[in-house]
Motif scaffolding. Structure first.
Motif, PDB file in Angstrom:
ATOM      1  N   ARG A  58       0.794  -0.791   0.121  1.00 21.21           N
ATOM      2  CA  ARG A  58       0.009   0.240   0.234  1.00 21.21           C
ATOM      3  C   ARG A  58       0.896   1.273  -0.122  1.00 21.21           C
ATOM      4  N   GLY A  59       1.428   1.568   1.524  1.00 21.85           N
ATOM      5  CA  GLY A  59       2.758   2.633   0.708  1.00 21.85           C
ATOM      6  C   GLY A  59       3.485   2.690  -0.696  1.00 21.85           C
ATOM      7  N   THR A  60       4.013   1.869  -0.930  1.00 22.73           N
ATOM      8  CA  THR A  60       4.417   1.685  -1.944  1.00 22.73           C
ATOM      9  C   THR A  60       3.819   2.420  -4.177  1.00 22.73           C
ATOM     10  N   ALA A  61       2.572   1.604  -3.796  1.00 19.03           N
ATOM     11  CA  ALA A  61       1.552   1.649  -4.461  1.00 19.03           C
ATOM     12  C   ALA A  61       1.120   3.627  -3.959  1.00 19.03           C
ATOM     13  N   LEU A  62       1.110   3.956  -3.101  1.00 14.68           N
ATOM     14  CA  LEU A  62       0.413   5.210  -2.768  1.00 14.68           C
ATOM     15  C   LEU A  62       1.962   6.916  -3.401  1.00 14.68           C
ATOM     16  N   ARG A  63       3.233   6.492  -2.567  1.00 13.00           N
ATOM     17  CA  ARG A  63       4.214   6.938  -3.088  1.00 13.00           C
ATOM     18  C   ARG A  63       4.156   6.820  -4.334  1.00 13.00           C
ATOM     19  N   GLN A  64       3.711   5.765  -5.396  1.00 10.19           N
ATOM     20  CA  GLN A  64       4.158   5.752  -6.931  1.00 10.19           C
ATOM     21  C   GLN A  64       3.477   6.880  -7.382  1.00 10.19           C
ATOM     22  N   ALA A  65       2.133   6.891  -7.049  1.00 14.76           N
ATOM     23  CA  ALA A  65       0.770   6.957  -7.956  1.00 14.76           C
ATOM     24  C   ALA A  65       0.413   8.664  -6.856  1.00 14.76           C
ATOM     25  N   LEU A  66       0.600   8.787  -6.546  1.00 13.53           N
ATOM     26  CA  LEU A  66       0.417  10.428  -5.845  1.00 13.53           C
ATOM     27  C   LEU A  66       1.355  12.063  -6.651  1.00 13.53           C
ATOM     28  N   PRO A  67       1.705  11.540  -6.881  1.00 11.33           N
ATOM     29  CA  PRO A  67       2.273  12.700  -7.586  1.00 11.33           C
ATOM     30  C   PRO A  67       1.477  12.676  -8.968  1.00 11.33           C
ATOM     31  N   MET A  68       0.880  11.159  -9.751  1.00 11.97           N
ATOM     32  CA  MET A  68       0.233  11.813 -11.042  1.00 11.97           C
ATOM     33  C   MET A  68      -0.913  12.185 -10.736  1.00 11.97           C
ATOM     34  N   LEU A  69      -1.745  12.212  -9.685  1.00 14.02           N
ATOM     35  CA  LEU A  69      -2.854  13.323  -9.389  1.00 14.02           C
ATOM     36  C   LEU A  69      -2.841  14.418  -9.387  1.00 14.02           C
ATOM     37  N   ALA A  70      -0.999  14.570  -9.304  1.00 13.60           N
ATOM     38  CA  ALA A  70      -1.145  16.028  -9.837  1.00 13.60           C
ATOM     39  C   ALA A  70      -1.836  16.699 -10.960  1.00 13.60           C
ATOM     40  N   ILE A  71      -1.790  16.036 -11.770  1.00 13.43           N
ATOM     41  CA  ILE A  71      -2.391  16.215 -13.085  1.00 13.43           C
ATOM     42  C   ILE A  71      -3.414  16.954 -12.945  1.00 13.43           C
ATOM     43  N   PRO A  72      -4.295  16.095 -12.459  1.00 19.38           N
ATOM     44  CA  PRO A  72      -5.943  15.914 -12.830  1.00 19.38           C
ATOM     45  C   PRO A  72      -6.321  17.634 -11.350  1.00 19.38           C
TER      46      PRO A  72
END
Length: 419
Positions: free
Chosen positions: A206-220
């Motif tokens: 969970r922690g790894t997925a959050l770290r990898q994906a959260l920056p991607m949410l910057a686009i929307p």
């Protein structure tokens, strides 16, 4: 002669943009007023003289950059954190990831193709029927042109001469409504058909997925935040979003290289040209329709059938469901908006944003309906399943989408709540 020529050209498989341009020529010839040819080129190019249209190539560019940056895979992992442990967990992950991707990509066909490649094999390995997995993915892709950014909504805003920002905001609640109803449908089907339960992610995963994906949410967040906060127009928000996507691809995921940019820009240019040619053709087509007083003649016939605004919207819903089964979303809008919008606003007093949301979503639903159903064929082709089989097993989603459209047609506040 014009109507017969229009239908004949469609049956011959002539591209819809050329059909619209040639139909305008036939109309001018039929009316016997060759002076209209003097304004033809001006109308054709003048239709593109709109600042809001600049958002289209930028939204397409964001989608291309996102594909190259490997952002989609990280968003799928993020979705698994929230809904992965439910019965039918992978199906829920599919829909939630589609909603996240929709807030960046804005194109149903591209989203369906991309998510089918990622999710259908995973769901089949987990024990799902391949046709059902394909259907769930296809209907998840339906959210692409609804949740901002949305190329379809930008085109409608230009055709209807309403603010692009307002049109994009009007799509937020309907997009979330459809997403929620689809997830409810997955839950019901999961209970009935015994969909496999998903695995509970380990705390470390969970922690790894959050770290990898959260920056991607910057686009929307950048795109929607800029529009909703009034910090810039949708075009400016799209430009910032493209820069963020480029930065993430180059420096965060490192899946994007500068050498990839020429090919990305070429694909963006080609896809933009296709959309803008349709918009230009729509300008000429609308011009001759108005000159021939076609909307006024149609209004008389419609008033004899629909006496109230709600009745008119339901009539439009039924009509566009039929139109959407044979014509893609943007060409369908280009054909019907010049005829039906003046009736909706002038005769029934319907808000053009409300009309636009219902008309756009109804035509988009046609992407997944036979006999044409481009999105249906894309999903089936990528997954190696019969299109008719996909449509049959996914009928509950079609029924839910139709029910949502009825709600949107009858209750305008669902589209106008955030405005």
């Amino acid at each position: 002669m014009t109507a017969a020529g229009f239908v004949l050209l469609l049956l011959l498989g002539v591209p819809i943009g050329l059909v619209l341009c040639l139909a305008a020529v036939l109309f001018i010839v039929e009316t016997g007023n060759p002076l209209l040819f003097d304004s033809y080129a001006m109308r054709l190019f003048g239709s593109l003289d709109n600042f809001g249209l600049l958002a289209i190539p930028l939204f397409i560019l964001i989608g291309e950059l996102m594909n190259g940056a490997g952002i989609t895979t990280r968003l799928v992992r993020l979705a698994s954190i929230f809904v992965g442990a439910f019965r039918g967990g992978l199906a829920h992950i599919n829909l939630l990831a589609n909603m996240m991707v929709a807030s960046i990509l804005g194109s149903a066909t591209a989203q369906i193709a991309m998510m089918s490649q990622i999710m259908v094999p995973e769901m089949q390995r987990a024990g799902y029927d391949r046709a059902m997995a394909t259907g769930i993915t296809a209907y998840g892709g339906l959210l692409g042109p609804i949740i901002p950014p949305s190329i379809v909504f930008v085109v409608y805003a230009v055709l209807a001469q309403v603010a692009v920002r307002d049109m994009l905001i009007a799509g937020i609640v309907p997009g979330l409504l459809l997403g929620g109803l689809f997830m409810g449908t997955v839950a019901a089907l999961g209970w009935r058909h015994g969909f496999p339960r998903g695995e509970v992610p380990a705390p470390g995963a969970r922690g790894t997925a959050l770290r990898q994906a959260l920056p991607m949410l910057a686009i929307p967040l950048v795109i929607i935040g800029t529009i909703l906060g009034g910090f810039g127009s949708p075009t400016e928000a799209a430009a910032i979003g493209a820069l963020v996507a480029l930065g993430l691809g180059l420096f965060h995921t490192r899946s994007l290289r500068l050498a990839d940019l020429p090919a990305i820009l070429l694909r963006t240019g080609v896809n933009t040209a296709l959309v803008l040619f349709l918009v230009a053709a729509a300008g000429v087509f609308s011009w001759v329709l108005i000159y021939g007083q076609i909307p006024q003649m149609v209004a008389v016939s419609v008033q004899a059938v629909a006496g109230t605004p709600a009745g008119f919207m339901l009539l439009v819903l039924a009509l566009l469901l039929v139109v959407g089964t044979v014509i893609d979303g943007i060409p369908g809008l280009i054909m019907v908006v010049p005829i039906l919008l003046p009736i909706a606003t002038g005769v029934y007093g319907i808000d053009p944003l409300h009309f636009g949301v219902v008309a756009s979503i109804t035509l988009i639903l046609g992407l997944l309906s036979p006999p044409v159903g481009i999105g249906l064929y894309v999903a089936a082709s990528v997954s190696g399943v019969s299109p008719l089989r996909v449509f049959t097993v996914a009928l509950p989603f079609f029924a839910v989408a139709c029910a949502a459209l009825v709600l949107l047609a009858v209750f305008p506040w669902l589209s106008l709540a955030l405005l």
